[in-house]
Write a protein that holds these residues in place. Sequence first.
Motif, PDB file in Angstrom:
ATOM      1  N   LYS A  30       0.990  -1.044  -0.065  1.00 15.20           N
ATOM      2  CA  LYS A  30      -0.145  -0.087  -0.191  1.00 15.20           C
ATOM      3  C   LYS A  30       0.598   1.468   0.081  1.00 15.20           C
ATOM      4  O   LYS A  30       2.248   1.075   0.046  1.00 15.20           O
ATOM      5  CB  LYS A  30      -1.062   0.406   1.246  1.00 15.20           C
ATOM      6  N   GLY A  31       0.365   2.280   0.453  1.00 14.72           N
ATOM      7  CA  GLY A  31       0.670   3.826   0.367  1.00 14.72           C
ATOM      8  C   GLY A  31       0.478   3.906  -1.359  1.00 14.72           C
ATOM      9  O   GLY A  31       0.253   3.644  -1.845  1.00 14.72           O
ATOM     10  N   GLN A  32       0.691   5.163  -1.330  1.00 18.01           N
ATOM     11  CA  GLN A  32       0.656   6.351  -2.309  1.00 18.01           C
ATOM     12  C   GLN A  32       1.713   7.408  -2.696  1.00 18.01           C
ATOM     13  O   GLN A  32       2.332   8.675  -1.788  1.00 18.01           O
ATOM     14  CB  GLN A  32      -0.733   7.010  -2.817  1.00 18.01           C
ATOM     15  N   GLY A  33       2.209   7.746  -3.853  1.00 15.29           N
ATOM     16  CA  GLY A  33       2.856   8.723  -4.244  1.00 15.29           C
ATOM     17  C   GLY A  33       4.758   8.262  -3.569  1.00 15.29           C
ATOM     18  O   GLY A  33       5.695  10.105  -3.517  1.00 15.29           O
ATOM     19  N   VAL A  34       5.556   7.687  -3.542  1.00 13.15           N
ATOM     20  CA  VAL A  34       6.059   7.115  -3.346  1.00 13.15           C
ATOM     21  C   VAL A  34       7.223   8.233  -4.179  1.00 13.15           C
ATOM     22  O   VAL A  34       7.291   8.043  -5.456  1.00 13.15           O
ATOM     23  CB  VAL A  34       7.022   5.890  -3.426  1.00 13.15           C
ATOM     24  N   GLU A  35       8.254   8.859  -3.811  1.00 17.06           N
ATOM     25  CA  GLU A  35       9.241  10.194  -5.360  1.00 17.06           C
ATOM     26  C   GLU A  35      10.354   9.250  -4.250  1.00 17.06           C
ATOM     27  O   GLU A  35      10.688   9.010  -3.243  1.00 17.06           O
ATOM     28  CB  GLU A  35       8.593  11.569  -4.560  1.00 17.06           C
ATOM     29  N   GLY A  36      11.020   9.342  -5.517  1.00 20.17           N
ATOM     30  CA  GLY A  36      13.177   8.130  -5.025  1.00 20.17           C
ATOM     31  C   GLY A  36      12.771   7.157  -4.733  1.00 20.17           C
ATOM     32  O   GLY A  36      11.274   6.587  -4.685  1.00 20.17           O
ATOM     33  N   PRO A  37      14.064   6.656  -4.371  1.00 22.05           N
ATOM     34  CA  PRO A  37      14.271   5.034  -4.281  1.00 22.05           C
ATOM     35  C   PRO A  37      13.465   4.706  -2.748  1.00 22.05           C
ATOM     36  O   PRO A  37      13.988   5.892  -1.690  1.00 22.05           O
ATOM     37  CB  PRO A  37      15.747   4.904  -4.432  1.00 22.05           C
ATOM     38  N   PRO A  38      12.486   4.092  -2.347  1.00 18.77           N
ATOM     39  CA  PRO A  38      12.930   3.347  -1.352  1.00 18.77           C
ATOM     40  C   PRO A  38      14.845   2.861  -0.142  1.00 18.77           C
ATOM     41  O   PRO A  38      15.269   2.845  -1.211  1.00 18.77           O
ATOM     42  CB  PRO A  38      11.564   1.991  -1.098  1.00 18.77           C
ATOM     43  N   VAL A  39      14.455   3.179   0.895  1.00 20.80           N
ATOM     44  CA  VAL A  39      15.447   2.018   1.876  1.00 20.80           C
ATOM     45  C   VAL A  39      14.640   1.743   2.952  1.00 20.80           C
ATOM     46  O   VAL A  39      13.758   1.606   3.082  1.00 20.80           O
ATOM     47  CB  VAL A  39      15.965   3.646   2.762  1.00 20.80           C
ATOM     48  N   ALA A  40      15.765   0.850   2.830  1.00 24.77           N
ATOM     49  CA  ALA A  40      15.696  -0.673   3.815  1.00 24.77           C
ATOM     50  C   ALA A  40      16.227  -1.134   4.053  1.00 24.77           C
ATOM     51  O   ALA A  40      17.463  -1.147   4.638  1.00 24.77           O
ATOM     52  CB  ALA A  40      14.892  -1.441   3.093  1.00 24.77           C
ATOM     53  N   VAL A  41      15.837  -1.575   5.843  1.00 22.40           N
ATOM     54  CA  VAL A  41      16.562  -1.907   6.692  1.00 22.40           C
ATOM     55  C   VAL A  41      16.392  -2.777   7.733  1.00 22.40           C
ATOM     56  O   VAL A  41      15.187  -2.462   7.943  1.00 22.40           O
ATOM     57  CB  VAL A  41      16.805  -0.307   8.451  1.00 22.40           C
ATOM     58  N   THR A  42      17.110  -3.453   8.689  1.00 22.07           N
ATOM     59  CA  THR A  42      16.824  -3.842   9.398  1.00 22.07           C
ATOM     60  C   THR A  42      17.238  -3.854  10.744  1.00 22.07           C
ATOM     61  O   THR A  42      18.369  -3.602  10.857  1.00 22.07           O
ATOM     62  CB  THR A  42      17.529  -6.033   9.651  1.00 22.07           C
ATOM     63  N   GLY A  43      15.968  -3.816  11.713  1.00 25.20           N
ATOM     64  CA  GLY A  43      16.802  -3.405  13.318  1.00 25.20           C
ATOM     65  C   GLY A  43      17.515  -5.236  13.465  1.00 25.20           C
ATOM     66  O   GLY A  43      17.693  -6.289  13.325  1.00 25.20           O
ATOM     67  N   GLU A  44      18.423  -4.233  14.907  1.00 22.70           N
ATOM     68  CA  GLU A  44      18.952  -5.503  15.528  1.00 22.70           C
ATOM     69  C   GLU A  44      17.588  -6.985  16.371  1.00 22.70           C
ATOM     70  O   GLU A  44      18.526  -7.546  16.452  1.00 22.70           O
ATOM     71  CB  GLU A  44      18.943  -4.806  17.211  1.00 22.70           C
ATOM     72  N   SER A  45      16.105  -6.206  15.942  1.00 22.09           N
ATOM     73  CA  SER A  45      15.905  -7.587  16.618  1.00 22.09           C
ATOM     74  C   SER A  45      15.457  -8.932  14.834  1.00 22.09           C
ATOM     75  O   SER A  45      15.241  -9.487  15.457  1.00 22.09           O
ATOM     76  CB  SER A  45      13.470  -7.241  16.677  1.00 22.09           C
ATOM     77  N   GLY A  46      16.235  -7.794  13.707  1.00 23.00           N
ATOM     78  CA  GLY A  46      15.875  -8.913  13.120  1.00 23.00           C
ATOM     79  C   GLY A  46      15.479  -8.863  12.063  1.00 23.00           C
ATOM     80  O   GLY A  46      15.102  -9.501  10.966  1.00 23.00           O
TER      81      GLY A  46
END
Length: 338
Positions: free
Chosen positions: A147-163
């Motif tokens: 979902k979501g709408q209007g994404v501009e530019g690349p997304p970023v993804a990250v893994t927390g210390e919880s995994g």
Amino acid sequence: MNGDWLIRGRDGRLSVYLTSDDGVLCRAEHLPGGSWDAPRTLGGDQKVHPGAAVGQGADGYAHLAAWRPTVKGEAGLVHCTHFRPLLAALDWAPVGHPNKKGDRTGTPAVAVDAQGRAHVFARNIGTGLCMVAQKEKGGWDPWRDLKGQGVEGPPVAVTGESGLVQAYAAVSGGILHWRQAAAGAQPVLQEPLRTPVRPRTLRALATSAEHTTLFYTDESGDVCAWRPGGDPVRVLPAAGDGPVAAIRTELDGHDCTLLAQRSASGRVAFAAYPTERESAGAWWAESGPQLPEDAVVALAKDHEGRVVAAALSPSTGDLRLTRRKDEPGLALTAWRTV
């Protein structure tokens, strides 16, 4: 490359990933802390479009995602795993398209969970975000519409210390945030942040057992830090354009967050402050020679746990490195071209 393109492999060697006109290249240390080998093409003989992504798991393996041409006017996403810097990576394997088929929809992002499963995020034709994830015993789950709408530019993804995996994306006047509630679960869209963000300036970092921190530049030119559940905090004026590089490291016995960015003067600027204590203040200090306008900066730790900064010019392929000295504060060695 979207993601931390300077990484330390499980064998202690540093490597960098960069894109060429039709592929992804890797350069790696021949021995930890030693000379660097020449660039090598990853993923076999398949050609891929510029604009790839990289993520690294706790096991040290690098996961890469890129678009490759399929039929005229269309493309599909592919993935490969690179187990060790001096070994050949697996061949590119298709993972599909967020809309089943069509042209490229934007630069992907990659994060790897605690089980070593890659999660590939990509904008869809409707400007929302989609994700495809590896199964624990091989293969891939279906694409999921986050979902979501209007994404501009690349997304970023990250893994927390919880995994667990999280993703962020800029939209007009705000930031969208998706978070996993449990391993293997679909990340769920959270309450958006209303903020005047500049697209293409996002960088996420795990900063504690509870939080990831998103760094971004707002419309006034300030680098801001945001931990979901709280309000964004101004850190300091941006030294230049684009996202900052960020890493956690110990400085004089304190857990600190170190930022780096190519400054408007062309040199690399560094700033550090106690992790998650932006109110303590931070100031830029510049280092090294003047870099080309397209140079980007990355941070990692070497086989001895020392911070390493890299500056890479995609147009020339020039790679410059500096390492932290074994001295108090943030004393760095002279920059060298490798």
